[in-house]
Design an enzyme around this catalytic site. Sequence first.
Site, mmCIF file in Angstrom:
data_model
loop_
_atom_site.group_PDB
_atom_site.id
_atom_site.type_symbol
_atom_site.label_atom_id
_atom_site.label_comp_id
_atom_site.label_asym_id
_atom_site.label_seq_id
_atom_site.Cartn_x
_atom_site.Cartn_y
_atom_site.Cartn_z
ATOM 1 N N ASP A 136 11.269 -11.152 4.904
ATOM 2 C CA ASP A 136 10.463 -10.524 3.856
ATOM 3 C C ASP A 136 9.637 -9.356 4.413
ATOM 4 O O ASP A 136 8.473 -9.507 4.799
ATOM 5 C CB ASP A 136 9.564 -11.606 3.240
ATOM 6 C CG ASP A 136 8.765 -11.091 2.063
ATOM 7 O OD1 ASP A 136 8.767 -9.878 1.807
ATOM 8 O OD2 ASP A 136 8.114 -11.920 1.404
ATOM 9 N N TYR A 235 4.791 -13.523 -9.473
ATOM 10 C CA TYR A 235 4.240 -12.171 -9.556
ATOM 11 C C TYR A 235 3.413 -12.000 -10.821
ATOM 12 O O TYR A 235 3.571 -12.761 -11.791
ATOM 13 C CB TYR A 235 5.377 -11.141 -9.615
ATOM 14 C CG TYR A 235 6.060 -10.919 -8.301
ATOM 15 C CD1 TYR A 235 5.425 -10.207 -7.291
ATOM 16 C CD2 TYR A 235 7.333 -11.402 -8.082
ATOM 17 C CE1 TYR A 235 6.058 -9.993 -6.084
ATOM 18 C CE2 TYR A 235 7.978 -11.192 -6.882
ATOM 19 C CZ TYR A 235 7.333 -10.484 -5.881
ATOM 20 O OH TYR A 235 7.954 -10.268 -4.690
HETATM 21 P P1 NAD Z 1 2.223 -7.268 -5.527
HETATM 22 O O1 NAD Z 1 2.099 -6.296 -4.404
HETATM 23 O O2 NAD Z 1 3.253 -7.057 -6.574
HETATM 24 O O3 NAD Z 1 0.786 -7.336 -6.285
HETATM 25 C C1 NAD Z 1 -0.418 -7.492 -5.572
HETATM 26 C C2 NAD Z 1 -1.372 -8.357 -6.375
HETATM 27 O O4 NAD Z 1 -1.854 -7.629 -7.495
HETATM 28 C C3 NAD Z 1 -0.745 -9.638 -6.941
HETATM 29 O O5 NAD Z 1 -1.433 -10.756 -6.426
HETATM 30 C C4 NAD Z 1 -0.934 -9.491 -8.439
HETATM 31 O O6 NAD Z 1 -1.175 -10.723 -9.089
HETATM 32 C C5 NAD Z 1 -2.126 -8.560 -8.510
HETATM 33 N N1 NAD Z 1 -2.319 -7.902 -9.801
HETATM 34 C C6 NAD Z 1 -1.410 -7.322 -10.619
HETATM 35 N N2 NAD Z 1 -1.999 -6.829 -11.733
HETATM 36 C C7 NAD Z 1 -3.330 -7.085 -11.607
HETATM 37 C C8 NAD Z 1 -4.467 -6.843 -12.427
HETATM 38 N N3 NAD Z 1 -4.355 -6.226 -13.598
HETATM 39 N N4 NAD Z 1 -5.668 -7.247 -11.991
HETATM 40 C C9 NAD Z 1 -5.793 -7.890 -10.795
HETATM 41 N N5 NAD Z 1 -4.773 -8.165 -9.986
HETATM 42 C C10 NAD Z 1 -3.546 -7.772 -10.385
HETATM 43 O O7 NAD Z 1 2.375 -8.738 -5.028
HETATM 44 P P2 NAD Z 1 2.675 -9.321 -3.575
HETATM 45 O O8 NAD Z 1 1.422 -9.283 -2.791
HETATM 46 O O9 NAD Z 1 3.851 -8.642 -3.008
HETATM 47 O O10 NAD Z 1 3.053 -10.823 -3.919
HETATM 48 C C11 NAD Z 1 2.424 -11.541 -4.946
HETATM 49 C C12 NAD Z 1 2.802 -12.999 -4.899
HETATM 50 O O11 NAD Z 1 4.196 -13.193 -4.742
HETATM 51 C C13 NAD Z 1 2.224 -13.748 -3.716
HETATM 52 O O12 NAD Z 1 0.883 -14.016 -3.782
HETATM 53 C C14 NAD Z 1 3.110 -14.978 -3.755
HETATM 54 O O13 NAD Z 1 2.732 -15.875 -4.750
HETATM 55 C C15 NAD Z 1 4.429 -14.393 -4.079
HETATM 56 N N6 NAD Z 1 5.192 -14.212 -2.819
HETATM 57 C C16 NAD Z 1 6.057 -15.203 -2.457
HETATM 58 C C17 NAD Z 1 6.762 -15.080 -1.262
HETATM 59 C C18 NAD Z 1 7.721 -16.131 -0.819
HETATM 60 O O14 NAD Z 1 7.772 -17.177 -1.398
HETATM 61 N N7 NAD Z 1 8.516 -15.853 0.187
HETATM 62 C C19 NAD Z 1 6.575 -13.973 -0.455
HETATM 63 C C20 NAD Z 1 5.679 -12.997 -0.851
HETATM 64 C C21 NAD Z 1 4.994 -13.123 -2.043
#
Ligand code: NAD
Length: 390
Positions: A136, A235
């Site tokens: 990832d 997400y």
């Molecule tokens: P991302 O970069 O798409 O988004 C970043 C953050 O912005 C997210 O936590 C999202 O909820 C938040 N966000 C979006 N709109 C918003 C708003 N209006 N106000 C406030 N916050 C807002 O996300 P990311 O960091 O790439 O990943 C998010 C989630 O995906 C992780 O926390 C996890 O649950 C999941 N994830 C899973 C795996 C896995 O299982 N291998 C790996 C990575 C991420």
Amino acid sequence: MIVGVPTETYPGERRVAIIPAVIPALTKAGLDVLVETGAGVAAGFLDTAYIEKGARIATDRQQVFTDADVILQVRCLGANPVAGRADLDLLRPGQTVIGFSEPLGEPDAARELAARGVSAFSMELIPRISRAQSMDALSSMATISGYKAVLLAASTLPRMFPMMMTAAGTVAPARVFVVGAGVAGLQAIASARRMGAKVEAYDVRPAVKEQVESLGATFVDLPLDTEASEDKGGYARAMDEEFYEKQRAALARVVAPMDVVICTAAIPGRKAPLLVTADAVRGMQPGSVIVDLAAETGGNCAFTRAGETSVEHGVTIIGPVNLPASVPFHASQMLSKNIVTFLLNMVTKEGVLEIDTEDEVVAGSLVTRDGDIVHPRVREVMGLPVLTPA
Ligand code: NAD
């Protein structure tokens, strides 16, 4: 099978796709590694280090493309739209290219790669399932961005982060607010906490409250209906304009007393939501700092300009781009691990690449094959019809 590692050509890109430490894993799998001379220098890895670990060095770029069956890049064409064009003529049918390629933002690049007959894999599209965690690259690069955003804020803020009780008086800790507690946001929280700041955070997904608190930060609850805010992949979902309007009004009150605001909110495949308005910035104290990690996708703050730092009403707004490239040693180390794990998942015991589209990690990240664009989401973005299985 020969794996080629060209020097990155995107302006300011200092990462390299493969570092010397992972070469033994490739050679053990029966692969021969050919690295363009100087490819690792900007990240701190000299040609001699690659040779010591069993790679060969190519003195020119053309040789890497001519000899290699698989090209490993940090930035393939879509993620390197200008300089990357020079590589198009070096590619040949049947070759495989692996790297970041912004397939949903720059889908035309996929058309050009398909026309060359190469199989292109996009690191951004690797499904974020448990089995693929070590592949990832989005998470590993977001981790670096979250850390670096805190350093940028700390070095710009006219205050210190930690509380200090000195003979010259008590220094209050900086108040840091993190918007979006995904991978980058959680790392920003952890980094700011380590530096002694008082940290608060907010995310539209209520599920992250526990994670925020486990890092020693306070979760800010906004009076909004967030029941439908998370999709089944974990997400954030895009919300309607009425929701964002209320959210912006609520956030304006939260950011007002903060010394630092780190914005990381994103919706996959979409423009970042606008969350910190011009009025909210006007309500902040002069000297405070906003670091907007969403700058590359439009920004969470109204004043953000990608790649620029501006001062509005005494508040400094930083819109960094390509932050992982500013920590090239560890960014390359993490990315190498992701790329090698992904590649070796497709290499047979005989050391041959086998593209098995029954494997969801392979199918989920394969953008072009046999002259066609095969990824459903990329096809959808391009307005192409759904492919029917042969
Ligand atoms: P991302 O970069 O798409 O988004 C970043 C953050 O912005 C997210 O936590 C999202 O909820 C938040 N966000 C979006 N709109 C918003 C708003 N209006 N106000 C406030 N916050 C807002 O996300 P990311 O960091 O790439 O990943 C998010 C989630 O995906 C992780 O926390 C996890 O649950 C999941 N994830 C899973 C795996 C896995 O299982 N291998 C790996 C990575 C991420």
